[in-house]
Enzyme design. Structure first.
Site, short mmCIF file in Angstrom:
data_model
loop_
_atom_site.label_atom_id
_atom_site.label_comp_id
_atom_site.label_asym_id
_atom_site.label_seq_id
_atom_site.Cartn_x
_atom_site.Cartn_y
_atom_site.Cartn_z
N LYS A 27 -18.32 -24.72 46.56
CA LYS A 27 -18.65 -23.29 46.46
C LYS A 27 -20.07 -23.05 46.96
CE LYS A 27 -15.31 -21.38 43.88
NZ LYS A 27 -14.51 -20.24 44.19
N THR A 50 -19.04 -19.20 41.88
CA THR A 50 -19.01 -19.63 40.49
C THR A 50 -20.42 -19.82 39.94
OG1 THR A 50 -18.55 -21.56 39.10
CG2 THR A 50 -18.38 -21.91 41.43
N SER A 89 -19.70 -30.72 39.80
CA SER A 89 -18.48 -31.37 40.29
C SER A 89 -18.39 -31.14 41.79
CB SER A 89 -17.23 -30.78 39.61
OG SER A 89 -16.88 -29.53 40.21
N TYR A 121 -15.87 -29.82 43.33
CA TYR A 121 -15.34 -28.46 43.48
C TYR A 121 -16.48 -27.44 43.48
CZ TYR A 121 -14.39 -23.92 41.58
OH TYR A 121 -14.44 -22.57 41.36
N HIS A 122 -17.35 -27.51 42.45
CA HIS A 122 -18.44 -26.53 42.37
C HIS A 122 -19.37 -26.66 43.59
CE1 HIS A 122 -17.14 -26.61 38.07
NE2 HIS A 122 -17.51 -25.34 38.08
N1 USQ Z 1 -14.84 -28.60 27.98
C1 USQ Z 1 -14.68 -29.15 26.72
N2 USQ Z 1 -13.41 -29.43 26.31
C2 USQ Z 1 -12.32 -29.20 27.06
C3 USQ Z 1 -12.48 -28.63 28.34
C4 USQ Z 1 -13.76 -28.35 28.77
O1 USQ Z 1 -15.65 -29.38 25.98
O2 USQ Z 1 -11.20 -29.49 26.62
C5 USQ Z 1 -16.19 -28.25 28.44
C6 USQ Z 1 -16.57 -28.84 29.78
O3 USQ Z 1 -17.06 -30.15 29.65
C7 USQ Z 1 -17.59 -27.83 30.29
C8 USQ Z 1 -17.12 -26.51 29.69
O4 USQ Z 1 -16.22 -26.84 28.65
O5 USQ Z 1 -18.85 -28.11 29.78
C9 USQ Z 1 -16.40 -25.60 30.70
O6 USQ Z 1 -15.35 -26.34 31.27
P1 USQ Z 1 -14.07 -25.63 31.94
O7 USQ Z 1 -13.08 -26.70 32.27
O8 USQ Z 1 -13.62 -24.49 31.11
O9 USQ Z 1 -14.71 -24.96 33.24
P2 USQ Z 1 -15.22 -25.60 34.62
O10 USQ Z 1 -14.76 -26.98 34.85
O11 USQ Z 1 -16.71 -25.40 34.64
O12 USQ Z 1 -14.51 -24.70 35.69
C10 USQ Z 1 -13.95 -23.43 35.41
C11 USQ Z 1 -12.93 -23.09 36.48
C12 USQ Z 1 -13.64 -22.98 37.82
C13 USQ Z 1 -14.76 -21.96 37.71
C14 USQ Z 1 -15.69 -22.35 36.58
C15 USQ Z 1 -16.78 -21.36 36.30
O13 USQ Z 1 -11.92 -24.07 36.54
O14 USQ Z 1 -12.70 -22.62 38.82
O15 USQ Z 1 -15.47 -21.92 38.91
O16 USQ Z 1 -14.95 -22.45 35.37
S1 USQ Z 1 -18.28 -22.17 35.84
O17 USQ Z 1 -18.04 -23.12 34.78
O18 USQ Z 1 -19.24 -21.17 35.45
O19 USQ Z 1 -18.73 -22.89 37.01
#
Ligand code: USQ
Length: 385
Positions: A185, A144, A179, A181-182
């Site tokens: 990875k 990720t 997090s 989770y991350h």
């Molecule tokens: N966010 C909001 N509002 C919401 C949900 C999320 O503002 O209702 C924000 C979060 O705070 C964050 C961003 O949107 O800053 C992305 O959050 P997300 O929940 O879409 O993604 P994340 O928790 O980072 O995890 C997801 C997947 C995970 C994958 C990752 C890729 O669940 O499995 O590894 O995206 S990455 O984010 O590049 O690490």
């Protein structure tokens, strides 16, 4: 090619299985329904209910033709993993078999422990199954972009050259996740890199950003083949959540200042990337790392795009800034490199008004199934307020 997909029941695992089977590969999926069980336990079920894996494979065969073999097994049990390798003799393995939710990993001791245990043991057992039963097998590991965090320098593609006191060397790019989770990875990457160096494994690590979308070329053949589209605060990723909120007439839940920027991609591009990497394997003793996203966007930009797309469908979309339940920078520098997958031939599907509009229409067809009580954030990163 004989391909084994670990985590083949997941949001990405199942669509990948169909795509590769449709392209003529000999596909086996393995899963123990961990995500389904956790989703049920945390009251986070997907918008569109999906049949179990055996039934999905049966429907796919009926409507598309190819057979997808199904193995219900737990990657954290070595014998079960090893047996799957003996049965399938994979030339490539795609590893999605991880607890994928950041919020779940931060929810409680149980959530943290399960995430750590599952993700590390699955990866470790995969490594050993390859060493013992398929040493030439190409491991395609879903990593990720979140492993890198949001550093105040450009993010390279996996590696960085460092000059220090007149000497230089090449290292894994620094990782600092937001997090647990991350962070698992990151541990996965280190484990794989160790066995690449010592045992000559061939590994491609795909550093993927948040994925959005609910249809693929194969899923549209039958509603029972749809990906598990989550929109709750635990399994739903931000774009998918905003689409559902827009349809439900709920304000879009921007966490904090909304300047959080990530590299996003359409689910169709995840499938494209895995296909490209399958056709271009890493060499023995190589850890190839590719950043996997198509466009960098802030949460505010996504909210604005969804609002605009909603307007064209006569949806009145409000945007609401909420106190951020996570610990993350809300305004920051973000400039990740994207070149390896484009060089391999990736043709991005961007988050256009039209693409968002199509997704809003699909969600709209399931409007009555939306549960408003699972939309607001339930998990906070810290418990001290
Ligand atoms: N966010 C909001 N509002 C919401 C949900 C999320 O503002 O209702 C924000 C979060 O705070 C964050 C961003 O949107 O800053 C992305 O959050 P997300 O929940 O879409 O993604 P994340 O928790 O980072 O995890 C997801 C997947 C995970 C994958 C990752 C890729 O669940 O499995 O590894 O995206 S990455 O984010 O590049 O690490």
């Amino acid at each position: 090619m004989r391909v084994l997909i670990l985590g083949g029941d997941g949001y990405l695992g199942w669509p990948t299985a169909m795509e590769l089977a449709a392209a003529g590969h000999d596909v086996t999926v393995l899963d123990n329904y961990l995500r389904r069980n956790v989703a049920q336990e945390t009251n986070s079920e997907a918008l569109i209910a999906s049949p179990n894996l055996v039934e999905r494979a049966r429907v796919f065969k009926e409507v598309a033709g190819p057979t997808i073999e199904v193995i219900i097994a737990d990657c954290t049990h070595y014998q079960q993993m090893a047996d799957a390798f003996v049965r399938c003799e994979p030339e490539a393995v795609v590893h999605y078999a991880e607890q994928p939710s950041g919020p779940y990993s931060m929810s409680s001791y149980r959530g943290a422990h399960l995430t750590l245990n599952n993700n590390l043991n699955a990866t470790f057992n995969l490594i050993w199954a390859v060493l013992e039963h398929a040493p030439d097998c190409h491991i395609i590991k879903l990593g990720t972009m979140g492993e890198y965090g949001t550093p105040n320098i450009d993010i390279e593609e996996g590696w960085i050259n460092i000059e220090h006191k007149g000497r230089s060397d090449r290292f894994l790019f620094p990782r600092q996740a937001g997090s647990l989770y991350h962070t698992t990875k990151i541990f996965d990457t280190d484990l794989l890199w160790f066995y690449v160096r010592t045992h000559g494994l061939r590994v491609t690590d795909l550093m993927q950003g948040p994925v959005y979308g609910l249809t693929t070329a194969e899923s549209i053949l039958d509603p029972r083949l749809a990906p598990n589209f989550h929109y709750d605060d635990i399994f739903g990723t931000v774009v998918n959540r905003f689409l559902v909120q827009a349809v439900a007439g709920m304000p879009l839940t921007v966490y904090g200042a909304g300047g959080q920027t990530r590299g996003y991609l359409n689910i169709k591009d995840t499938l494209q990337c895995v296909g490209l990497v399958l056709a271009n394997p890493a060499a023995r003793g190589e850890l190839k790392i590719l950043n996997q996203f198509t466009e960098s966007l802030s949460v505010n930009e996504i909210a604005e795009r969804v609002r605009r797309a909603g307007m064209e469908l006569d949806l009145e979309v409000q945007i609401q800034a909420l106190p951020n339940p996570r610990k993350e920078l809300e305004e920051h520098y973000y400039n990740p490199t994207l070149s390896g997958l484009l060089d391999l031939g990736l043709k991005p599907h961007y988050m256009t008004n039209e693409v968002l509009g199509e997704m809003l229409e699909v969600v709209g067809a399931h409007r009555d199934q939306i549960r408003r009580d699972i939309v607001m954030p339930r998990v906070r990163w810290n418990t001290d307020g």
